[in-house]
Structure formats: C-alpha cells, structure tokens
Design a protein around this motif. Sequence first.
Motif, PDB file in Angstrom:
ATOM      1  N   PHE A 125      -0.381  -4.119   7.227  1.00 48.22           N
ATOM      2  CA  PHE A 125       0.139  -4.581   5.799  1.00 48.22           C
ATOM      3  C   PHE A 125      -0.517  -3.936   4.708  1.00 48.22           C
ATOM      4  CE2 PHE A 125      -0.175  -9.104   7.010  1.00 48.22           C
ATOM      5  CZ  PHE A 125       1.059  -9.838   7.444  1.00 48.22           C
ATOM      6  N   VAL A 126      -1.595  -3.322   5.034  1.00 44.19           N
ATOM      7  CA  VAL A 126      -2.429  -1.507   3.957  1.00 44.19           C
ATOM      8  C   VAL A 126      -1.162  -1.210   4.134  1.00 44.19           C
ATOM      9  CG1 VAL A 126      -4.226  -0.312   3.580  1.00 44.19           C
ATOM     10  CG2 VAL A 126      -4.611  -2.741   4.186  1.00 44.19           C
ATOM     11  N   ASP A 137       3.446   5.164  -2.019  1.00 43.33           N
ATOM     12  CA  ASP A 137       3.438   6.579  -1.680  1.00 43.33           C
ATOM     13  C   ASP A 137       4.917   7.162  -2.448  1.00 43.33           C
ATOM     14  OD1 ASP A 137       0.927   7.463  -0.390  1.00 43.33           O
ATOM     15  OD2 ASP A 137       1.894   7.194   2.089  1.00 43.33           O
ATOM     16  N   TRP A 138       5.984   5.766  -1.594  1.00 44.75           N
ATOM     17  CA  TRP A 138       7.246   6.660  -1.708  1.00 44.75           C
ATOM     18  C   TRP A 138       7.382   7.262  -3.485  1.00 44.75           C
ATOM     19  CZ3 TRP A 138      10.525   4.019  -5.609  1.00 44.75           C
ATOM     20  CH2 TRP A 138      12.250   4.356  -5.326  1.00 44.75           C
ATOM     21  N   LEU A 139       6.411   5.717  -4.306  1.00 43.27           N
ATOM     22  CA  LEU A 139       6.804   5.680  -5.880  1.00 43.27           C
ATOM     23  C   LEU A 139       6.105   7.424  -6.410  1.00 43.27           C
ATOM     24  CD1 LEU A 139       7.968   4.162  -8.122  1.00 43.27           C
ATOM     25  CD2 LEU A 139       4.888   3.181  -8.572  1.00 43.27           C
ATOM     26  N   VAL A 140       5.050   7.621  -5.514  1.00 42.80           N
ATOM     27  CA  VAL A 140       4.278   9.017  -6.279  1.00 42.80           C
ATOM     28  C   VAL A 140       5.461   9.478  -6.062  1.00 42.80           C
ATOM     29  CG1 VAL A 140       2.818  10.792  -5.911  1.00 42.80           C
ATOM     30  CG2 VAL A 140       2.263   7.889  -5.489  1.00 42.80           C
ATOM     31  N   LYS A 186      -3.948  -3.277  -1.855  1.00 40.82           N
ATOM     32  CA  LYS A 186      -5.124  -2.266  -1.725  1.00 40.82           C
ATOM     33  C   LYS A 186      -4.136  -1.216  -1.372  1.00 40.82           C
ATOM     34  CE  LYS A 186      -9.430  -0.837   0.325  1.00 40.82           C
ATOM     35  NZ  LYS A 186      -8.591   0.458   0.337  1.00 40.82           N
ATOM     36  N   GLY A 187      -3.692  -1.357  -0.047  1.00 37.05           N
ATOM     37  CA  GLY A 187      -2.470  -0.053  -0.353  1.00 37.05           C
ATOM     38  C   GLY A 187      -1.348   0.596  -1.021  1.00 37.05           C
ATOM     39  N   PHE A 188      -0.865  -0.505  -1.952  1.00 31.95           N
ATOM     40  CA  PHE A 188      -0.654   0.476  -2.829  1.00 31.95           C
ATOM     41  C   PHE A 188      -1.202   0.870  -3.738  1.00 31.95           C
ATOM     42  CE2 PHE A 188       2.079  -0.009  -7.190  1.00 31.95           C
ATOM     43  CZ  PHE A 188       3.363   0.309  -6.467  1.00 31.95           C
ATOM     44  N   ALA A 189      -2.049  -0.098  -4.298  1.00 31.51           N
ATOM     45  CA  ALA A 189      -3.354   0.942  -5.551  1.00 31.51           C
ATOM     46  C   ALA A 189      -4.123   1.980  -5.067  1.00 31.51           C
ATOM     47  CB  ALA A 189      -4.473   0.015  -6.006  1.00 31.51           C
ATOM     48  N   ASP A 190      -4.134   2.372  -3.340  1.00 32.67           N
ATOM     49  CA  ASP A 190      -4.714   3.630  -2.971  1.00 32.67           C
ATOM     50  C   ASP A 190      -3.860   4.492  -3.119  1.00 32.67           C
ATOM     51  OD1 ASP A 190      -6.812   2.076  -2.459  1.00 32.67           O
ATOM     52  OD2 ASP A 190      -6.702   1.866  -0.188  1.00 32.67           O
ATOM     53  N   ALA A 191      -2.489   4.427  -3.362  1.00 35.25           N
ATOM     54  CA  ALA A 191      -1.326   5.680  -2.968  1.00 35.25           C
ATOM     55  C   ALA A 191      -1.049   5.736  -4.479  1.00 35.25           C
ATOM     56  CB  ALA A 191       0.430   5.016  -2.012  1.00 35.25           C
TER      57      ALA A 191
END
Length: 327
Positions: free
Chosen positions: A144-145, A153-156, A185-190
């Motif tokens: 899930f991360v 990443d896509w949004l960045v 977490k995965g989204f926030a990190d990216a």
Amino acid sequence: MLRKVCAGVALGLLAMSLAACNNSDTGGDSGSAADEKITLGFSQVGAESGWRTANTTSIKDSAAKAGIDLKFDDAQGKQENQITAIRNFIQQKVDVIAFSPKVETGFETVLKEAKDAGIPVILTDRAVDTPDKTLYKTFLGSDFVKEGKASGDWLVNEMKGATADVNIVELQGTTGSAPANDRKKGFADAIAANPKLKIIASQTGNFERAGGKAVMEQFLKANPKIDVLFAHNDDMGLGALEAITAAGKVPGKDIKIITIDAVKDGMQALADGKFNFIAECSPLLGPQLMELVKKVKKGESVPARIETQETTFTQEQAKAALPTRQY
Ligand code: AHR
C-alpha cells in the motif's frame, strides 16, 4: 449333489467379493477423500467497496475450483465480529484460517489462540502490526505504501510547473487500517519533493461512497480553493464526484482526482476524464490464497511475504484497459 455344493460355494464367493467391493467404496476411498478435503475459515472485513465485493467473489470462486471447503464469515465492518469469527473457526477445528484484518492492531490475542490450537493463519489483503511474526504463516497482498507513492509521484510530475500553492484534500480509508496508514505515508513522502504541494485537509471516508461524498461536501464548504483530491480508493472518489459536481465544479479539470483500486466504475470515471490517475490494487487474491492454503496444510514452507503485482493507469491507459477489465 456335487453341482449344488459348487453352486453354493460360487454364490458364497460372489457375495464375499461384493461385500469387499462395497467396503472399499464406502469406507476406503471416500473416507480418505473426506480426510483430504481442506477446510478453510475465512473472515472478510465487510462489503464496503467495489474492491471488497470483487475480493469476496475471487475467494469464493477459487475455493470452489480448488475443492476447498470454505467457511466464509462477513464481519460487516466490525473488528469484534472478526475476532468472534476466528474464535469460531478455532472451535470448529478448521485446517487453516485466513483473514483480511480490518485494522492493524488488536488481533494478537486471537492469533495466539489459533497458534496454540495448532491452526495456521494466513493474512490476506491487509497486514497486522505485530513484532511476533510466528503468529501467521504468510501475508499475501499489495504494497500500500507503493500505491500511495505512485499516486504522489504522478502528482509531482503533473504539477512540476506550478508557480502557486497546489491545495490537496485527502479522503482517507478506514482509520487504523493498513491501506489508510500506508497510502497516506506513501503519498506524503512522494509529494514532499515539491513544497508547493500542500495537503490542506485530510479525513476518513471509511472506504465508502457515502463517506466520500459527505466528507467532500464538508471539504468544499470549508475550502474555497481545492486543486486536487487524493482518495484512498475509487469508491470514495466516486462519492466525491457527486459532491464536486453538485458544487458546480468540473471533476478532472477544476479539481484533479487521484484514486486507488482500478475497479470498473473507477476505470470508467478515469476513461471519461472525471478522474485523472488511478494506482491499481488488485482484489483477485483467491487463486494464490488457495495455493498457499494447500501448501500450509501440507506443512510446506511458504514465503513470509507475497506481494501482489500491480500497475497504474492514466486516462488513455484506462480507455485501453476497460474492455478486458475483470472487476
Ligand atoms: O484493503 C484494500 C482496500 O480495502 C481497498 O483499496 C478498498 O477499496 C477496500 O475497501
């Protein structure tokens, strides 16, 4: 006289051989077949989303195909129901227990009970957070991360030319669940890669359409400028679509929408230009689960972690994939 004796002996032999045949039919073969039939107790979280419905179908169909006797329990979204179901499976002395834990904590006691009873447990879809890895044989499911990170990443990339702040609202999954914790977490990190990307509101919609709609209505009322919605699953994104349209905004344009799962309704919204990106989370875990159940029952060793292989979809990719989408 001799003829009568011979006839009598022949009849006797025939009767004995028939009896022997009968014995091997009922007691012999079917007895051992019955012994070999595996009983699997499966505790499902509930029916909160299209993903969950597809997952339940996959598990039921695969058990039937594999000749596994499935005892299926729907916990209706309640952890206490899952604990009760697992205790019932232990009492019924099933061969293997599998379950998709609603949340990450609070299952250790019942997992210890299963271990003490000598019943192997397989975690599927979601993990539990415990330092004691001997409480289950394996965990089969998504990372899930990674799904959250792929979304971020896509949004960045999409917002790389942004000169002003990009306001993001987040619809979280069930509080305390592994997918909600890990995707967040995965989204926030990216998105930390670009300080202009800002999460201005984040709240649970419980992975349900109605929840997604209700929370998005609140977000829209409280925040005049929302640029992006990140929803932890398609269903909440689909509910939010209704709120966005009702507020007079165009989903996919005024507000970009990123979701996770890639169930048919979500993929349709993406192909129609209402969603902008989906990270896949496959619910088709049944066939792999049944293989694991058979191995674990035989006492064979299995990998501690089996990660589901997944992809991501843009609008164009969704159009191409939709006609052959299984769920
Ligand atoms: O655990 C998987 C998640 O649970 C799916 O993403 C969501 O749709 C479901 O309810």
